[in-house]
Write a protein that holds these residues in place. Sequence first.
Motif, PDB file in Angstrom:
ATOM      1  N   ARG A  25      23.877   8.487   9.527  1.00 38.73           N
ATOM      2  CA  ARG A  25      22.763   9.577   9.774  1.00 38.73           C
ATOM      3  C   ARG A  25      22.570   9.893   8.096  1.00 38.73           C
ATOM      4  O   ARG A  25      20.970   9.728   7.984  1.00 38.73           O
ATOM      5  CB  ARG A  25      22.791  10.825  10.382  1.00 38.73           C
ATOM      6  N   LEU A  26      23.372  10.063   7.325  1.00 40.95           N
ATOM      7  CA  LEU A  26      22.929  10.448   5.728  1.00 40.95           C
ATOM      8  C   LEU A  26      22.426   9.243   5.162  1.00 40.95           C
ATOM      9  O   LEU A  26      21.452   9.282   4.336  1.00 40.95           O
ATOM     10  CB  LEU A  26      24.231  10.863   5.199  1.00 40.95           C
ATOM     11  N   GLU A  27      22.950   8.063   5.432  1.00 45.52           N
ATOM     12  CA  GLU A  27      22.243   6.887   4.892  1.00 45.52           C
ATOM     13  C   GLU A  27      20.917   6.851   5.175  1.00 45.52           C
ATOM     14  O   GLU A  27      20.090   6.263   4.466  1.00 45.52           O
ATOM     15  CB  GLU A  27      23.168   5.607   5.217  1.00 45.52           C
ATOM     16  N   GLU A  28      20.743   6.923   6.606  1.00 45.94           N
ATOM     17  CA  GLU A  28      19.285   6.717   6.799  1.00 45.94           C
ATOM     18  C   GLU A  28      18.398   7.850   6.501  1.00 45.94           C
ATOM     19  O   GLU A  28      17.233   7.445   6.080  1.00 45.94           O
ATOM     20  CB  GLU A  28      19.230   6.890   8.399  1.00 45.94           C
ATOM     21  N   GLU A  29      19.014   8.746   6.285  1.00 43.91           N
ATOM     22  CA  GLU A  29      18.086   9.938   5.564  1.00 43.91           C
ATOM     23  C   GLU A  29      17.768   9.667   4.098  1.00 43.91           C
ATOM     24  O   GLU A  29      16.545   9.858   3.649  1.00 43.91           O
ATOM     25  CB  GLU A  29      18.891  11.414   5.476  1.00 43.91           C
ATOM     26  N   ASN A  30      18.673   9.241   3.298  1.00 44.14           N
ATOM     27  CA  ASN A  30      18.501   8.592   2.076  1.00 44.14           C
ATOM     28  C   ASN A  30      17.395   7.737   1.778  1.00 44.14           C
ATOM     29  O   ASN A  30      16.579   7.682   1.123  1.00 44.14           O
ATOM     30  CB  ASN A  30      19.744   8.341   1.354  1.00 44.14           C
ATOM     31  N   THR A 203      16.879   8.701  -5.103  1.00 49.24           N
ATOM     32  CA  THR A 203      17.308   8.174  -3.847  1.00 49.24           C
ATOM     33  C   THR A 203      17.466   6.733  -4.174  1.00 49.24           C
ATOM     34  O   THR A 203      18.754   6.416  -3.276  1.00 49.24           O
ATOM     35  CB  THR A 203      15.974   8.650  -2.981  1.00 49.24           C
ATOM     36  N   SER A 204      17.033   6.220  -4.764  1.00 48.63           N
ATOM     37  CA  SER A 204      17.239   4.757  -5.023  1.00 48.63           C
ATOM     38  C   SER A 204      18.701   4.485  -5.170  1.00 48.63           C
ATOM     39  O   SER A 204      19.242   3.560  -4.929  1.00 48.63           O
ATOM     40  CB  SER A 204      16.173   3.901  -5.846  1.00 48.63           C
ATOM     41  N   ASP A 205      19.326   5.371  -6.218  1.00 53.12           N
ATOM     42  CA  ASP A 205      20.535   4.768  -6.673  1.00 53.12           C
ATOM     43  C   ASP A 205      21.580   5.286  -5.387  1.00 53.12           C
ATOM     44  O   ASP A 205      22.511   4.511  -5.407  1.00 53.12           O
ATOM     45  CB  ASP A 205      20.819   6.054  -8.004  1.00 53.12           C
ATOM     46  N   GLN A 206      21.169   6.346  -4.782  1.00 53.24           N
ATOM     47  CA  GLN A 206      22.198   6.792  -3.603  1.00 53.24           C
ATOM     48  C   GLN A 206      22.391   5.631  -2.638  1.00 53.24           C
ATOM     49  O   GLN A 206      23.286   5.196  -2.190  1.00 53.24           O
ATOM     50  CB  GLN A 206      21.667   7.976  -3.223  1.00 53.24           C
ATOM     51  N   VAL A 207      21.068   5.089  -2.212  1.00 51.92           N
ATOM     52  CA  VAL A 207      21.003   4.083  -1.229  1.00 51.92           C
ATOM     53  C   VAL A 207      21.612   2.972  -1.792  1.00 51.92           C
ATOM     54  O   VAL A 207      22.494   2.086  -0.868  1.00 51.92           O
ATOM     55  CB  VAL A 207      19.258   3.752  -0.977  1.00 51.92           C
ATOM     56  N   ARG A 208      21.599   2.523  -2.876  1.00 49.90           N
ATOM     57  CA  ARG A 208      22.500   1.324  -3.467  1.00 49.90           C
ATOM     58  C   ARG A 208      23.876   1.434  -3.403  1.00 49.90           C
ATOM     59  O   ARG A 208      24.354   0.507  -3.168  1.00 49.90           O
ATOM     60  CB  ARG A 208      21.892   1.033  -5.094  1.00 49.90           C
ATOM     61  N   LYS A 209      24.112   2.658  -4.091  1.00 54.56           N
ATOM     62  CA  LYS A 209      25.670   3.032  -3.860  1.00 54.56           C
ATOM     63  C   LYS A 209      26.084   2.865  -2.474  1.00 54.56           C
ATOM     64  O   LYS A 209      27.179   2.201  -2.369  1.00 54.56           O
ATOM     65  CB  LYS A 209      25.857   4.392  -4.412  1.00 54.56           C
ATOM     66  N   GLU A 210      25.595   3.346  -1.507  1.00 59.82           N
ATOM     67  CA  GLU A 210      25.849   3.441  -0.007  1.00 59.82           C
ATOM     68  C   GLU A 210      25.822   1.913   0.370  1.00 59.82           C
ATOM     69  O   GLU A 210      26.853   1.543   0.968  1.00 59.82           O
ATOM     70  CB  GLU A 210      24.796   4.122   0.786  1.00 59.82           C
ATOM     71  N   LEU A 211      24.954   1.075   0.024  1.00 63.99           N
ATOM     72  CA  LEU A 211      25.000  -0.568   0.382  1.00 63.99           C
ATOM     73  C   LEU A 211      26.392  -0.979  -0.327  1.00 63.99           C
ATOM     74  O   LEU A 211      26.756  -1.794   0.453  1.00 63.99           O
ATOM     75  CB  LEU A 211      23.698  -1.052  -0.120  1.00 63.99           C
ATOM     76  N   GLY A 213      28.847   0.337  -1.098  1.00 61.35           N
ATOM     77  CA  GLY A 213      30.330   0.951  -0.430  1.00 61.35           C
ATOM     78  C   GLY A 213      30.423   0.074   1.115  1.00 61.35           C
ATOM     79  O   GLY A 213      31.560  -0.194   1.333  1.00 61.35           O
ATOM     80  N   THR A 214      29.209  -0.221   1.595  1.00 61.23           N
ATOM     81  CA  THR A 214      29.417  -0.697   2.906  1.00 61.23           C
ATOM     82  C   THR A 214      29.736  -2.300   2.847  1.00 61.23           C
ATOM     83  O   THR A 214      30.513  -2.738   3.697  1.00 61.23           O
ATOM     84  CB  THR A 214      28.007  -0.680   3.690  1.00 61.23           C
ATOM     85  N   GLU A 215      29.353  -2.774   1.793  1.00 66.42           N
ATOM     86  CA  GLU A 215      29.620  -4.317   1.394  1.00 66.42           C
ATOM     87  C   GLU A 215      31.038  -4.436   1.067  1.00 66.42           C
ATOM     88  O   GLU A 215      31.538  -5.348   1.490  1.00 66.42           O
ATOM     89  CB  GLU A 215      28.827  -5.029   0.491  1.00 66.42           C
TER      90      GLU A 215
END
Lengths: 216, 110
Positions: A25-30, A203-211, A213-215
């Motif tokens: 949910r947090l990822e989608e919010e970002n 927010t772009s940095d946060q999304v990139r970090k989450e991606l 982290g997922t990979e």
Amino acid sequence: MEEQDQMQSSIEVEEVEEQQREGKRLEEENVVRFLDSLDSYVTLLDSLSSTLRQGWLELASARQSMGASRINGALLDLKSHSAATSLQVTHHDDEILNQPHFTLCKWASSKNGYGDEKLRENKLQTNSDGPQLRHRSQFAEKIPETKGAPLIVDDQVQKERTKSLSMFGTLVSPKLRAAQLSFETALETLVEIANVRLTMLSTSDQVRKELEGTEG
Amino acid sequence: MASRAQIHTSNSALIAMIADEDTVVGFLLAGVGNVDLRRKANYLIVDSKTTIKQIEDAFKEFTTREDIAVMLISQYVANMIRFLVDSYNRPVPAILEIPSKDHPYDPTHD
């Protein structure tokens, strides 16, 4: 005993699933915040282009009526003077709001005691999580709370505008005044763009970090 | 007791400009022009005689001055020093690429 173990493990599985759902949910919010800020950025740039085009057209019309020799870069004042329009930069030191915020201060003269400060908060920023700070001019306390106060402030603003126009002569074309207002509007848009850009990059940095982290 | 976030405000930061004459003149009409005691201005007018070195020097100067919060640069000028602009990664001063009269804004370059 076996039932208790089964219940314990099912509770643990539920907790893990809940955490995963929360993380998702947090990822989608970002991602949504990033897309919103990107949309705002593009819209503001379009608005800026229109406003600048109008300003250039008005400047060209003023040049045509006043003469090219009266409106050109050679007339710009190179004597020491302060900017009448400036920015306030606010820095927040917490983890969530760790980006600066720009606020435009139009025609805030430091010479007189009744400087008008036309503060334009970014309207799009009001939808963000940041606290809404109300900035007051350092001279605001000196302005008496009378009916005449707004008129005094408007007079000062007009004086500052006239002073700015005076580098092109005492009598100027109405088109030059119109160009001045257009570029003032462009400045307000630019400050909004600056704030939205910071949100977009953050927010772009946060999304990139989450991606990443997922990979990983 | 929750700790309050510290808020620091710096007043009267300038807007710098590296752009064509009409754009700079327009924004100077809006009151952003500043010339200090050493006769250093917060803008550079770019014309056909302006060299790449002058633009680079102005960019480096404006991005290192502490009294500048935002720098406006015409996109076609930014393209001349693209490597320098793209390698800049600090939040302040914020670099904003703007369209110019003869060169509309291209989002692919920003």
